[in-house]
Structures are given as structure tokens and as C-alpha cells.
Design a protein around this motif. Sequence first.
Motif, PDB file in Angstrom:
ATOM      1  N   ARG A 223     -18.864 -35.749  42.047  1.00 57.38           N
ATOM      2  CA  ARG A 223     -17.686 -35.028  42.553  1.00 57.38           C
ATOM      3  C   ARG A 223     -16.516 -35.321  41.641  1.00 57.38           C
ATOM      4  NH1 ARG A 223     -14.215 -38.692  44.512  1.00 57.38           N
ATOM      5  NH2 ARG A 223     -14.995 -40.607  45.480  1.00 57.38           N
ATOM      6  N   MET A 224     -15.450 -34.583  41.864  1.00 55.81           N
ATOM      7  CA  MET A 224     -14.227 -34.795  41.085  1.00 55.81           C
ATOM      8  C   MET A 224     -13.437 -35.986  41.638  1.00 55.81           C
ATOM      9  SD  MET A 224     -13.094 -30.787  40.737  1.00 55.81           S
ATOM     10  CE  MET A 224     -11.645 -31.143  39.738  1.00 55.81           C
ATOM     11  N   VAL A 225     -12.617 -36.580  40.801  1.00 55.36           N
ATOM     12  CA  VAL A 225     -11.724 -37.660  41.211  1.00 55.36           C
ATOM     13  C   VAL A 225     -10.666 -37.105  42.161  1.00 55.36           C
ATOM     14  CG1 VAL A 225      -9.959 -39.276  40.369  1.00 55.36           C
ATOM     15  CG2 VAL A 225     -12.120 -38.996  39.115  1.00 55.36           C
ATOM     16  N   THR A 226     -10.328 -37.873  43.190  1.00 51.45           N
ATOM     17  CA  THR A 226      -9.422 -37.392  44.237  1.00 51.45           C
ATOM     18  C   THR A 226      -7.977 -37.847  44.018  1.00 51.45           C
ATOM     19  OG1 THR A 226      -9.752 -39.333  45.638  1.00 51.45           O
ATOM     20  CG2 THR A 226     -11.308 -37.491  45.920  1.00 51.45           C
ATOM     21  N   PRO A 287      -9.302 -33.062  45.468  1.00 52.69           N
ATOM     22  CA  PRO A 287      -9.408 -33.392  44.037  1.00 52.69           C
ATOM     23  C   PRO A 287      -8.027 -33.395  43.392  1.00 52.69           C
ATOM     24  CG  PRO A 287     -10.981 -31.678  44.632  1.00 52.69           C
ATOM     25  CD  PRO A 287     -10.074 -31.845  45.807  1.00 52.69           C
ATOM     26  N   VAL A 288      -7.785 -34.364  42.536  1.00 48.56           N
ATOM     27  CA  VAL A 288      -6.511 -34.385  41.827  1.00 48.56           C
ATOM     28  C   VAL A 288      -6.506 -33.265  40.794  1.00 48.56           C
ATOM     29  CG1 VAL A 288      -7.279 -36.057  40.074  1.00 48.56           C
ATOM     30  CG2 VAL A 288      -4.844 -35.841  40.618  1.00 48.56           C
ATOM     31  N   THR A 289      -5.403 -32.571  40.698  1.00 41.72           N
ATOM     32  CA  THR A 289      -5.245 -31.512  39.699  1.00 41.72           C
ATOM     33  C   THR A 289      -3.857 -31.609  39.083  1.00 41.72           C
ATOM     34  OG1 THR A 289      -4.555 -29.952  41.412  1.00 41.72           O
ATOM     35  CG2 THR A 289      -6.871 -29.874  40.741  1.00 41.72           C
ATOM     36  N   HIS A 290      -3.605 -30.703  38.142  1.00 36.08           N
ATOM     37  CA  HIS A 290      -2.337 -30.675  37.414  1.00 36.08           C
ATOM     38  C   HIS A 290      -2.126 -31.964  36.626  1.00 36.08           C
ATOM     39  CE1 HIS A 290      -1.284 -26.870  39.136  1.00 36.08           C
ATOM     40  NE2 HIS A 290      -1.400 -27.337  40.356  1.00 36.08           N
ATOM     41  N   ILE A 291      -3.187 -32.422  35.991  1.00 37.73           N
ATOM     42  CA  ILE A 291      -3.059 -33.561  35.096  1.00 37.73           C
ATOM     43  C   ILE A 291      -3.501 -33.125  33.693  1.00 37.73           C
ATOM     44  CG2 ILE A 291      -3.357 -35.309  36.872  1.00 37.73           C
ATOM     45  CD1 ILE A 291      -6.211 -35.625  35.871  1.00 37.73           C
ATOM     46  N   SER A 292      -2.957 -33.800  32.714  1.00 41.35           N
ATOM     47  CA  SER A 292      -3.292 -33.519  31.325  1.00 41.35           C
ATOM     48  C   SER A 292      -4.583 -34.229  30.938  1.00 41.35           C
ATOM     49  CB  SER A 292      -2.162 -33.999  30.417  1.00 41.35           C
ATOM     50  OG  SER A 292      -2.077 -35.420  30.466  1.00 41.35           O
ATOM     51  N   PHE A 293      -5.111 -33.859  29.781  1.00 39.97           N
ATOM     52  CA  PHE A 293      -6.251 -34.595  29.231  1.00 39.97           C
ATOM     53  C   PHE A 293      -5.886 -36.061  29.035  1.00 39.97           C
ATOM     54  CE2 PHE A 293      -8.102 -36.510  25.462  1.00 39.97           C
ATOM     55  CZ  PHE A 293      -9.463 -36.488  25.781  1.00 39.97           C
ATOM     56  N   LEU A 346     -21.453 -30.364  44.813  1.00 42.61           N
ATOM     57  CA  LEU A 346     -21.221 -31.285  43.704  1.00 42.61           C
ATOM     58  C   LEU A 346     -19.980 -30.906  42.891  1.00 42.61           C
ATOM     59  CD1 LEU A 346     -24.872 -31.902  42.420  1.00 42.61           C
ATOM     60  CD2 LEU A 346     -23.590 -33.078  44.219  1.00 42.61           C
ATOM     61  N   GLN A 347     -19.284 -29.882  43.289  1.00 43.38           N
ATOM     62  CA  GLN A 347     -17.993 -29.473  42.711  1.00 43.38           C
ATOM     63  C   GLN A 347     -18.062 -29.123  41.222  1.00 43.38           C
ATOM     64  OE1 GLN A 347     -15.390 -32.740  44.138  1.00 43.38           O
ATOM     65  NE2 GLN A 347     -14.360 -31.191  45.363  1.00 43.38           N
ATOM     66  N   PHE A 348     -19.235 -28.729  40.740  1.00 43.52           N
ATOM     67  CA  PHE A 348     -19.297 -28.275  39.351  1.00 43.52           C
ATOM     68  C   PHE A 348     -18.645 -26.906  39.182  1.00 43.52           C
ATOM     69  CE2 PHE A 348     -22.567 -31.549  38.839  1.00 43.52           C
ATOM     70  CZ  PHE A 348     -22.278 -32.026  37.570  1.00 43.52           C
ATOM     71  N   TYR A 349     -18.482 -26.185  40.267  1.00 37.54           N
ATOM     72  CA  TYR A 349     -17.826 -24.876  40.214  1.00 37.54           C
ATOM     73  C   TYR A 349     -16.641 -24.878  41.160  1.00 37.54           C
ATOM     74  CZ  TYR A 349     -22.487 -23.588  38.454  1.00 37.54           C
ATOM     75  OH  TYR A 349     -23.666 -23.537  37.755  1.00 37.54           O
ATOM     76  N   THR A 416      -6.183 -28.341  36.713  1.00 40.17           N
ATOM     77  CA  THR A 416      -7.077 -29.161  35.917  1.00 40.17           C
ATOM     78  C   THR A 416      -7.284 -30.528  36.547  1.00 40.17           C
ATOM     79  OG1 THR A 416      -5.142 -29.758  34.600  1.00 40.17           O
ATOM     80  CG2 THR A 416      -6.584 -28.057  33.717  1.00 40.17           C
ATOM     81  N   GLY A 417      -8.557 -30.906  36.702  1.00 45.62           N
ATOM     82  CA  GLY A 417      -8.935 -32.227  37.181  1.00 45.62           C
ATOM     83  C   GLY A 417     -10.009 -32.800  36.296  1.00 45.62           C
ATOM     84  N   PHE A 418     -10.857 -33.677  36.853  1.00 43.07           N
ATOM     85  CA  PHE A 418     -11.901 -34.278  36.036  1.00 43.07           C
ATOM     86  C   PHE A 418     -12.870 -35.064  36.910  1.00 43.07           C
ATOM     87  CE2 PHE A 418      -8.681 -37.437  36.615  1.00 43.07           C
ATOM     88  CZ  PHE A 418      -9.298 -38.681  36.550  1.00 43.07           C
ATOM     89  N   ARG A 419     -13.997 -35.444  36.321  1.00 45.17           N
ATOM     90  CA  ARG A 419     -14.926 -36.389  36.931  1.00 45.17           C
ATOM     91  C   ARG A 419     -15.271 -37.439  35.874  1.00 45.17           C
ATOM     92  NH1 ARG A 419     -19.432 -33.518  39.452  1.00 45.17           N
ATOM     93  NH2 ARG A 419     -18.049 -31.708  39.409  1.00 45.17           N
ATOM     94  N   LEU A 420     -15.825 -38.544  36.312  1.00 42.95           N
ATOM     95  CA  LEU A 420     -16.116 -39.662  35.431  1.00 42.95           C
ATOM     96  C   LEU A 420     -17.563 -39.652  34.969  1.00 42.95           C
ATOM     97  CD1 LEU A 420     -14.246 -42.458  37.421  1.00 42.95           C
ATOM     98  CD2 LEU A 420     -13.427 -41.230  35.391  1.00 42.95           C
ATOM     99  N   ALA A 421     -17.804 -40.339  33.864  1.00 41.57           N
ATOM    100  CA  ALA A 421     -19.155 -40.506  33.337  1.00 41.57           C
ATOM    101  C   ALA A 421     -19.287 -41.910  32.761  1.00 41.57           C
ATOM    102  CB  ALA A 421     -19.453 -39.468  32.260  1.00 41.57           C
TER     103      ALA A 421
END
Length: 424
Positions: A223-226, A287-293, A346-349, A416-421
Motif C-alpha cells: 500500500r501507499m504511505v499514509t 495516503p499522503v499526497t502533494h509531496i515532491s520526489f 493494493l493501491q497500484f491504481y 503524488t505519493g509513494f510506497r516503500l521498497a
Amino acid sequence: MDISTVAINQSQQKLIERFTEVRNLTLEICEPLQPEDFVVQPVVDVSPPKWHLAHTTWFFETFILKQDVADYRLFDDDYPFLFNSYYENEGERWIRAERGVLSRPWVKEIMAYRNYVDEHMIQFLKNNELSEEQLNVFEIGLNHEQQHQELLVYDIKHILGINPLYPVYKSAKVMDYQPDLETRWLDVKAGLYEVGFRGPEFHFDNEEGQHKVYVEAFQIQDRMVTNGEFLEFVEDGGYQNFNHWLMEGHEWVKKENIRAPFYWIKEQGEWYYFTLAGKEKLNPDEPVTHISFYEADAFAKWKGMRLPTEFEWEVACKQFVPEIPLSANLMDKRNFRTMPRQEGNLQFYGDGWEWTNSAYLPYPHYQKVDGALGEYNGKFMINQMVLRGGSFATMSDHIRPTYRNFFHPNLRWHFTGFRLAQFT
């Protein structure tokens, strides 16, 4: 009437229906706006809604009607100059940073422009069976408008979000499920995998060149980071600790005095954020959004992890969610906000585009087409990072596992958000 003629008519009717559906959604997105909202341009990255309405119309007029209708007359001879975006092959254009000064033409004139072009497009589709080349340009036009529909939602939020009244665009829907916030890890084995698009269906040229890539064994978050997880980073002094940051990113943080994601507001010790439903108390489950790379990368390092590459993201998406699930939070649902993860999703889409740790570069054997449409993607393959997955403003028929979005690493007005790996 013979069978072949019936088939052609049915095909043409489908094109007309799809054209009408896409064009109507743009108007639907603008429906809650007041006249004053249509001209505002708070920053260079944001275009006034009126400009989006005209530019998407200019695309069909320029690349189909002007090219393929012998006696077609432009709606207005000045519009190609005013509403071209970046197509150097199509001549000079109005400066991007000054789109907001165009109080004329009026919104009503832009709507008349849309009607004029729509009528001619529908007539063209009725009278002609499109060639393969014409059909490709037509599909690019539709997908181009879908991209601008998403940009419209970004830009409307920015226009309203800098207003101290925090006006409501759309009231929020009530969430009717319990969020699933447990963190699980999806395992992907080391090996050679195929990435990129292959097939006759529509896709952009930057997805072409299906090729093999080798990836080491890794795990990717399911999932994406919250917001709640990112808040821990904020309150731990994550923005101040240079050890988490790329040098360029930390210089950006200091220069712009960044202390939290865009649209986050701290008042009397409480965190709020601006949504399209207005100002609300921060929901830690979304999910957290509006963040930069830069911010996504710094958070990942703070956690002792990393962002996935675009190839890892695509391999995992194809392996675990090859088809868009019904639970995906995309534009089709008209939620107009990120949503806490629903069990099994799984929030891939949807929800938010996900930053990857990959520079936007051409695939092997990438070929830029001749003419103006060759400028669509290729010339932007520098100093940008790839995002995957779509957002709540992306239509389901516009997204796929191979879709490559791209933005400069400091931008964050988009969803824009993200997930970890991590490696295993």
C-alpha cells in the motif's frame, strides 16, 4: 444496406460516443466553478481552467480538422497562438507563465469554440472512416484531453487552496468501510522481466520498446504511505535533518522553507489539510499526497528503506494486480480525494501517482515520430522522475501498468505519493 456498411457505421458511432464522453467530462469538472475561477494562474505550473478548455479544443482543431477537412475554417485566427502549449512545429505561442493575464477571450467565447469544434469533429467522424493514422491521432487527442482533465483537477485545487476562505469544490463522500492499514510486503524474485508496452491497443510512445530488465530480489509495500506515517517523519524533525536528504533536495527545503507536505496547515498544535472538500482535520489513514520526489526519497531513507524503481513497480504491478480492481479509487468514482486503503486493494491504481527512483529516459529503440506530435513526450526526457499508477483524477480507461508519468522532482501540486521498497 450490406454488412460492411453497418459495421463501419457502428464503428463510427462508437468513436462519436467516446469523443462526446471525453469532452463532456471536461465540462463536468468545470461545472462547480464560478466565472472568476476560470482565469486564475497562481504559479507557472498551474494553467487557468479556461486555458485547458481551449487548449484541448485547439488540439482537435489543429491535428484533425485543419489537416483532414478540406474546407475547414478556423474558429478564430488568433487561437492557435493563444492556445498552443509547447508544439514548436505549430509556430509561436503565448507565454506559459502569462496564461492568467488572458481575460479575453471570455469563457463564453471559449465555450462557443468548443461547441464549434465539437460539431465539426462529430460531422467529420460521421462522414469518414478513419485511416490508421487518423485513428491514432484521434486517440492521442482523447488521451491528451484526459491528461488535461487531471491537470484541471490539480489546478482547480491549487486555485482554491491558496484562497484563505478554503472554498469547497465538491463535498466529501462518507467512507462506508473500515480502512486496512496493516503493512504487508510483496515478494518479487530476482530475474529477467519484460517491461514496456506491446500490442495494438492505444499507448504513448514513451511506453514502447518492450524489453527485458534484470531485478534483484526485492520486497515492495502493499500500500501507499499514509498521512499518519508521514506525520511521524515531520514531527521527528525529518525536514531539518540533512542526513536523510539528497543535497539538491535539502537545498530546496531550505530555500523554500518547506516543513510539511503541500496543503498541510498547522494551527494551535493541530494539523489540518486542504482538500477539494475544503479545509479538514488531517486524516492519518489517507495516503499522503502533494509531496515532491525529494520528500518521498527523504522519508524512505529515514525509514531505512528506499523507493522502488519504475521497473520494480511495473514488475510488481503486473505480478500482483495485472487488472484494475473495482476497488481502485480512480476518476470513475468521482471521489475527488485520496481514500484510506480498502481491504484487498493494493493501491497500484488510483489515489495518487507514485514516485519511483527512476529518471525519465527513453526505452531501448525509442523512436520519436516526425512533426509536432513527436514533441509530445520525447523532448521532456531530461531532469524528470517517473511516476506510476494514476490518481483519483485518472480515468480507468486511461491508465495501465506500463503508463509512465513524469515530473520534475521538486513539484508537488499534483496528486503524488509513494510506497516503500527494500532488497531481500
